[in-house]
Scaffold this motif. Structure first.
Motif, PDB file in Angstrom:
ATOM      1  N   LYS A 191      -6.978   3.692   4.227  1.00 26.42           N
ATOM      2  CA  LYS A 191      -6.438   4.183   2.956  1.00 26.42           C
ATOM      3  C   LYS A 191      -6.486   5.705   2.918  1.00 26.42           C
ATOM      4  O   LYS A 191      -7.562   6.290   2.760  1.00 26.42           O
ATOM      5  N   ALA A 192      -5.345   6.318   3.085  1.00 29.05           N
ATOM      6  CA  ALA A 192      -5.277   7.779   2.986  1.00 29.05           C
ATOM      7  C   ALA A 192      -4.412   8.153   1.784  1.00 29.05           C
ATOM      8  O   ALA A 192      -3.725   9.161   1.777  1.00 29.05           O
ATOM      9  N   ASN A 193      -4.469   7.287   0.754  1.00 29.01           N
ATOM     10  CA  ASN A 193      -3.580   7.463  -0.389  1.00 29.01           C
ATOM     11  C   ASN A 193      -4.214   8.215  -1.551  1.00 29.01           C
ATOM     12  O   ASN A 193      -3.512   8.732  -2.407  1.00 29.01           O
ATOM     13  N   ILE A 194      -5.536   8.269  -1.625  1.00 25.47           N
ATOM     14  CA  ILE A 194      -6.147   8.849  -2.823  1.00 25.47           C
ATOM     15  C   ILE A 194      -7.342   9.703  -2.422  1.00 25.47           C
ATOM     16  O   ILE A 194      -8.055   9.377  -1.466  1.00 25.47           O
ATOM     17  N   GLY A 195      -7.547  10.807  -3.132  1.00 25.32           N
ATOM     18  CA  GLY A 195      -8.601  11.762  -2.767  1.00 25.32           C
ATOM     19  C   GLY A 195      -9.977  11.281  -3.171  1.00 25.32           C
ATOM     20  O   GLY A 195     -10.651  11.896  -3.997  1.00 25.32           O
ATOM     21  N   ASP A 196     -10.400  10.149  -2.573  1.00 26.77           N
ATOM     22  CA  ASP A 196     -11.665   9.524  -2.934  1.00 26.77           C
ATOM     23  C   ASP A 196     -12.624   9.657  -1.747  1.00 26.77           C
ATOM     24  O   ASP A 196     -12.679   8.794  -0.874  1.00 26.77           O
TER      25      ASP A 196
END
Length: 498
Positions: A60-65
């Motif tokens: 998952k590289a979709n959200i800055g978490d």
């Protein structure tokens, strides 16, 4: 059918259906948690149940978490929050004295000396005072008044509250909000929900996503025909674009806002994330101060910061603050009233924010470990920023600007005309089709550029640089292979040249 059931032969309609739903809610889109992410979740569950896919895990590289991607918490921050949550630990010898001293101070500021009590709507007083001291040091002595500081539930909540204050008028007098394109979808979502008018100003991709003052004038003049532009939003360092603004550029924006009477909102949550050695973060407030009192005492400016980014990556605590300058005094009372309806931001998040603005000092016992952990996180991010940009630029049909700051790359991708046609026939944007195919074939979850806005006829995706160095290498290799295969597949379909 949908939304009704039959009882005793009588039809009972649901009160809330898609027809009766607030249309503003329907209009909201939020790409970083959109359809691609839902699909990624489905695939992940499938993998766990033993379904066969051409890959073993979803990346998952979709959200800055940061923490979800394996970043470790900063020890000192967690120690202070733990001590605040469970004060019996203040007697434990396994916690350092400087952490205990901070926890005691925060607890003193809490009702009944408990994190479980409500705080004042603007936040715990001593934490707001620490924030003011932090800002003053960051800006090399520019004065900060803690009465202008409001603690918030992450930066998002502060941004939405300020926008809510600014939206009024009907028809051509409706408030217009200038936002950068590409933008972080919180802005378009909030504008949509508040029925404000979105005014796009485009960042200059050929010039490393710089903000061009002529483009601000163009967007402003065009918008004046159909709304009342009242606010300009800036994201610096940029999300999704990763650029760091020059001091000169900030000065031009502030001069423009001063001339056109615009309220300035400066989203500075990535202020600690600057990787290019020759660049530095300049706060809008500091530049405003240096432009002289006629600017510093008049331009209305709200700046935002958060616990979620930087080196701490504590997204889940929902800690943040905003500093609001030059607000009309009666309006200020109205803002406090608006914030008081929500009672207060989570007090544990306020405590986490306090550690970020009041970290261990060189003479304190926790300093060495803190400094080591902080440098390790930022050093790894700087390395991954460079690796991402360099690797992407070796792929034919992908062009990536330097990742100067923040946590994302926003490369431009060439999508062959045949693929564009296919996507349109499927009723989706070409970069959405690209990202869906990428997810299905490689397990990599990215967000299409269309979720952030992009110039007509250009395509992008946003990816975070947060995966571990090993995972990021794998991600970039898989991405390269996929892209080359994608180009081949659609190029071989091209008509032979006559």
């Amino acid at each position: 059918g949908e939304g009704r059931y039959i009882e005793n032969g009588k039809m009972r309609e649901k009160t809330l259906t898609m027809d009766t739903l607030n249309p503003q809610v329907k209009a909201v889109e939020y790409a970083v948690r959109g359809p691609i992410v839902t699909k990624a979740g489905d695939i992940e569950r499938g993998l766990q149940q033993g379904q066969k896919h051409p890959f073993t895990e979803v990346i998952k590289a979709n959200i800055g978490d940061s923490h979800a991607m394996g970043q470790k918490p900063i020890t000192f921050l967690r120690q202070v929050v733990a001590l605040c949550s469970f004060p019996e630990l203040l007697n434990s010898p396994s916690f350092p004295e400087d952490a205990k001293q901070r926890a005691r101070r925060i607890l003193q500021g809490c009702g009944g000396q408990s994190l479980g009590s409500y705080s004042a709507s603007q936040g715990v007083d001593c934490i707001r005072q620490d924030v003011a001291v932090y800002i003053e040091q960051r800006d090399k002595g520019v004065p900060a008044d803690w009465d202008n500081i409001y603690l918030t539930t992450g930066a998002s909540d502060g941004i939405v509250s300020i926008l809510k204050m600014l939206v009024s008028g009907q028809g051509r007098s409706r408030s217009g909000v200038m936002i950068p394109i590409p933008q972080y979808p919180l802005y378009s979502a909030a504008i949509s929900e508040l029925e404000a008018v979105q005014i796009n100003y485009y960042l200059d991709e050929d010039n490393c996503w710089a903000l061009d003052i002529n483009e601000l004038h163009r967007a402003y003049q065009a918008a004046k025909e159909h709304c009342h532009p009242r606010v300009i939003c800036i994201i610096n360092p940029g999300n999704p674009t990763g650029q760091v603004q020059s001091r000169k550029c900030i000065e031009e924006v502030l001069h423009f806002a001063y001339e056109e009477n615009l309220f300035v909102m400066s989203d500075e949550v990535y202020q600690d994330n600057v990787y290019s050695p020759d660049l530095q973060f300049h706060s809008f407030k500091k530049v405003l101060y240096e432009m002289g009192p006629e600017y510093f005492n008049t331009v209305e400016l709200a700046s935002f910061h958060s616990t979620s980014k930087g080196y701490s990556g504590e997204c889940g605590f929902r800690g943040g603050y905003m500093e609001v300058l030059n607000l009309d005094l009666e309006v200020k009372a109205q803002l406090v009233k608006l914030l008081s309806v929500r009672l207060c931001p989570p007090v544990s998040g306020q405590a986490a924010m306090d550690v970020i603005v009041n970290p261990p000092l060189p003479h304190e016992p926790s300093y060495l470990q803190f400094h080591k952990e902080k440098s390790a996180v930022l050093g790894a991010l700087a390395e991954k920023a460079q690796m991402t940009e360099q690797t992407l630029n070796t792929v034919p049909g992908i062009k990536c600007n330097p990742v100067q700051g923040a946590m994302y790359a926003f490369p431009r991708i060439f999508i062959p005309p045949r693929a564009v046609e296919e996507a349109k026939s499927l009723g989706m944007s070409p970069d959405m089709m690209y990202c869906l195919r990428l997810l299905e074939e490689t397990g990599i979850c990215l967000v299409p550029g269309s979720g952030f806005g992009q110039r007509e006829g250009t395509y992008h995706f946003r990816m975070t640089i947060l995966p571990t160095t090993e995972k990021l290498k794998v991600l970039l290799e898989k991405l390269r292979d996929f892209h080359i295969k994608f180009l081949k597949e659609y190029a071989s379909l091209e008509e032979p040249k006559r």
